[in-house]
Design a protein around this motif. Structure first.
Motif, short mmCIF file in Angstrom:
data_model
loop_
_atom_site.label_atom_id
_atom_site.label_comp_id
_atom_site.label_asym_id
_atom_site.label_seq_id
_atom_site.Cartn_x
_atom_site.Cartn_y
_atom_site.Cartn_z
N GLN A 1 8.02 11.91 -8.84
CA GLN A 1 6.84 12.51 -8.20
C GLN A 1 5.56 12.08 -8.91
O GLN A 1 4.58 11.67 -8.27
CB GLN A 1 6.98 14.04 -8.22
N ASP A 2 5.56 12.16 -10.24
CA ASP A 2 4.39 11.74 -11.02
C ASP A 2 4.12 10.24 -10.85
O ASP A 2 2.97 9.82 -10.72
CB ASP A 2 4.59 12.05 -12.51
N LEU A 3 5.20 9.45 -10.86
CA LEU A 3 5.06 8.01 -10.71
C LEU A 3 4.41 7.67 -9.37
O LEU A 3 3.50 6.84 -9.28
CB LEU A 3 6.43 7.33 -10.82
N LEU A 4 4.86 8.32 -8.32
CA LEU A 4 4.31 8.10 -6.99
C LEU A 4 2.85 8.54 -6.91
O LEU A 4 2.01 7.87 -6.31
CB LEU A 4 5.14 8.84 -5.94
N LYS A 5 2.56 9.65 -7.56
CA LYS A 5 1.20 10.20 -7.55
C LYS A 5 0.22 9.23 -8.23
O LYS A 5 -0.89 9.01 -7.75
CB LYS A 5 1.19 11.55 -8.26
N PHE A 6 0.65 8.67 -9.36
CA PHE A 6 -0.23 7.78 -10.11
C PHE A 6 -0.24 6.35 -9.56
O PHE A 6 -0.95 5.49 -10.08
CB PHE A 6 0.17 7.74 -11.59
N SER A 7 0.56 6.11 -8.51
CA SER A 7 0.66 4.75 -7.96
C SER A 7 0.08 4.63 -6.57
O SER A 7 0.28 3.61 -5.89
CB SER A 7 2.13 4.30 -7.95
N VAL A 8 -0.64 5.65 -6.14
CA VAL A 8 -1.28 5.58 -4.83
C VAL A 8 -2.26 4.40 -4.83
O VAL A 8 -3.03 4.21 -5.79
CB VAL A 8 -2.02 6.90 -4.50
N GLY A 9 -2.21 3.59 -3.78
CA GLY A 9 -3.05 2.39 -3.72
C GLY A 9 -2.21 1.15 -3.61
O GLY A 9 -1.12 1.16 -3.04
N LEU A 10 -2.71 0.06 -4.19
CA LEU A 10 -2.06 -1.24 -4.05
C LEU A 10 -1.08 -1.49 -5.18
O LEU A 10 -1.45 -1.46 -6.36
CB LEU A 10 -3.14 -2.33 -4.04
N ASN A 11 0.17 -1.74 -4.81
CA ASN A 11 1.24 -2.05 -5.76
C ASN A 11 1.81 -3.43 -5.42
O ASN A 11 1.29 -4.13 -4.55
CB ASN A 11 2.33 -0.98 -5.66
N ASN B 1 0.84 -1.19 0.00
CA ASN B 1 0.00 0.00 0.00
C ASN B 1 0.88 1.25 0.00
O ASN B 1 1.75 1.40 0.85
CB ASN B 1 -0.90 0.01 1.24
N LEU B 2 0.62 2.13 -0.96
CA LEU B 2 1.37 3.38 -1.07
C LEU B 2 0.39 4.53 -0.90
O LEU B 2 -0.60 4.63 -1.64
CB LEU B 2 2.04 3.47 -2.45
N ASP B 3 0.63 5.42 0.09
CA ASP B 3 -0.28 6.55 0.26
C ASP B 3 0.24 7.77 -0.50
O ASP B 3 1.30 7.73 -1.13
CB ASP B 3 -0.52 6.86 1.75
N ASP B 4 -0.51 8.85 -0.45
CA ASP B 4 -0.19 10.02 -1.29
C ASP B 4 0.85 10.95 -0.69
O ASP B 4 1.20 11.97 -1.30
CB ASP B 4 -1.47 10.80 -1.63
N SER B 5 1.38 10.61 0.49
CA SER B 5 2.33 11.52 1.14
C SER B 5 3.69 11.54 0.45
O SER B 5 4.40 12.56 0.48
CB SER B 5 2.51 11.11 2.61
N PHE B 6 4.06 10.43 -0.21
CA PHE B 6 5.41 10.33 -0.79
C PHE B 6 5.59 11.26 -1.99
O PHE B 6 6.66 11.86 -2.16
CB PHE B 6 5.70 8.87 -1.18
N SER B 7 4.57 11.40 -2.82
CA SER B 7 4.69 12.27 -3.99
C SER B 7 4.84 13.74 -3.59
O SER B 7 5.43 14.53 -4.32
CB SER B 7 3.48 12.10 -4.91
N LYS B 8 4.32 14.08 -2.42
CA LYS B 8 4.34 15.48 -1.99
C LYS B 8 5.72 15.93 -1.51
O LYS B 8 6.00 17.13 -1.46
CB LYS B 8 3.30 15.69 -0.89
N PRO C 1 -5.47 -9.01 -6.91
CA PRO C 1 -6.39 -8.02 -6.32
C PRO C 1 -7.43 -7.54 -7.33
O PRO C 1 -7.11 -7.29 -8.49
CB PRO C 1 -5.44 -6.87 -5.93
N GLU C 2 -8.65 -7.45 -6.88
CA GLU C 2 -9.75 -7.01 -7.74
C GLU C 2 -9.45 -5.66 -8.39
O GLU C 2 -9.74 -5.43 -9.56
CB GLU C 2 -11.04 -6.92 -6.91
N ASP C 3 -8.84 -4.80 -7.61
CA ASP C 3 -8.52 -3.44 -8.07
C ASP C 3 -7.64 -3.44 -9.32
O ASP C 3 -7.77 -2.59 -10.19
CB ASP C 3 -7.83 -2.69 -6.92
N TRP C 4 -6.74 -4.41 -9.42
CA TRP C 4 -5.85 -4.49 -10.58
C TRP C 4 -6.58 -4.90 -11.85
O TRP C 4 -6.08 -4.71 -12.95
CB TRP C 4 -4.71 -5.49 -10.32
N LEU C 5 -7.76 -5.48 -11.70
CA LEU C 5 -8.52 -5.98 -12.84
C LEU C 5 -9.58 -4.99 -13.32
O LEU C 5 -10.29 -5.26 -14.28
CB LEU C 5 -9.19 -7.31 -12.48
N LEU C 6 -9.66 -3.87 -12.65
CA LEU C 6 -10.66 -2.85 -13.02
C LEU C 6 -10.04 -1.84 -13.97
O LEU C 6 -9.03 -1.22 -13.66
CB LEU C 6 -11.18 -2.13 -11.76
N SER C 7 -10.66 -1.69 -15.14
CA SER C 7 -10.17 -0.73 -16.12
C SER C 7 -11.29 -0.35 -17.07
O SER C 7 -11.95 -1.22 -17.65
CB SER C 7 -8.99 -1.30 -16.91
#
Length: 259
Positions: free
Chosen positions: A89-99, A74-81, A217-223
């Motif tokens: 920074q962009d990579l971290l921002k777009f990767s918030v959630g389950l990796n 789990n990656l939260d949004d604090s790292f991109s900031k 993870p279900e989340d990875w299959l949603l698009s």
């Protein structure tokens, strides 16, 4: 056969990027105190690369190959900031959630076909693995293998299962072999393909394939861009891998002929 149990951890520190990877993975620290190589959902191939990495890794482990522990991260949004590098920074921002994370093997060195040794059974298993999952990225230019503690470790399966980048035509891949095996870095050392195939068939059953796919993870299959639902995708992965397993003799012959 042991049940698959994938742990989930939280990223607590971004340590450093790994610039040699095209998708810019990073070494991170998790709340369990361990270091991991983090594969980002916001990287080029997106969540599909994480799915391929996960499936390939767990199949490799099932057939007796060494694979770093895979964890959901789990990656939260604090790292991109707090990241000064705009690309990261962009990579971290777009990767918030389950990796996806792979346990970091400290001191491991990249497998070099000119100086590294590998036994015939291990080489043969890796070759068959990559035929089964259509992995185009295990060549002498980019081995995606590590030597650690005098053993060969399989990493980076994200370029496999490329049928899932085009769900409209995925069934065309069900009967295809894998001619690109001719470029495989371990092909010349894979001298016991038949014996390895027999062992793999004893270890990799359809029930295990289903169990691996059920852990995606279900989340990875949603698009929104994909025509299939998550359940339809799971069924497609199972059908594809079962089809490849049923034609393993043909894949072995193809690899043996390529040698």
């Amino acid at each position: 056969m042991n049940k698959i149990d994938i742990r989930s951890v939280d990223v607590i520190q971004y340590v450093q990027p790994l610039r040699e990877g095209g998708s810019l993975p990073a070494i991170v620290k998790a709340d369990d105190g361990f270091l991991y190589v983090l594969k980002f959902r916001g990287a080029g191939q997106g969540k599909k690369a994480l799915i391929a990495e996960f499936i390939g890794g767990e199949i490799a482990r099932t057939i007796g190959l060494h694979v770093p522990e895979l964890v959901f991260m789990n990656l939260d949004d604090s790292f991109s900031k707090t990241e000064p590098d705009e690309e990261i920074q962009d990579l971290l921002k777009f990767s918030v959630g389950l990796n996806l994370g792979l346990h970091f093997l400290s001191g491991a060195i990249t497998y070099d076909p000119l100086v590294s040794n590998v036994d015939a059974m291990t080489a043969s298993k890796v070759v068959i693995l990559d035929s089964l999952i259509s992995n185009i990225d295990r060549t002498s230019k980019n081995t995606n293998l590590l030597n650690w503690n005098n053993e060969l470790w399989v990493i980076d399966n994200g370029a496999s299962l490329y049928f899932h980048h085009d769900w409209k035509n995925w069934k065309k891949h069900l009967i295809r072999t894998f001619p690109l095996i001719t470029d495989h870095v371990l092909l010349q050392q894979a001298t016991v393909l038949t014996e390895a195939s027999e062992e793999i068939q004893g270890l990799l059953r359809n029930e295990r394939i289903t169990e691996i796919i059920s852990n995606i993870p279900e989340d990875w299959l949603l698009s929104e861009a994909d025509a299939l639902s998550p359940n339809e995708m799971r069924a497609a992965y199972i059908e594809f891998l079962s089809a490849k397993l049923s034609m393993i003799d043909l894949l072995v012959k193809e690899a043996a002929d390529a040698r």
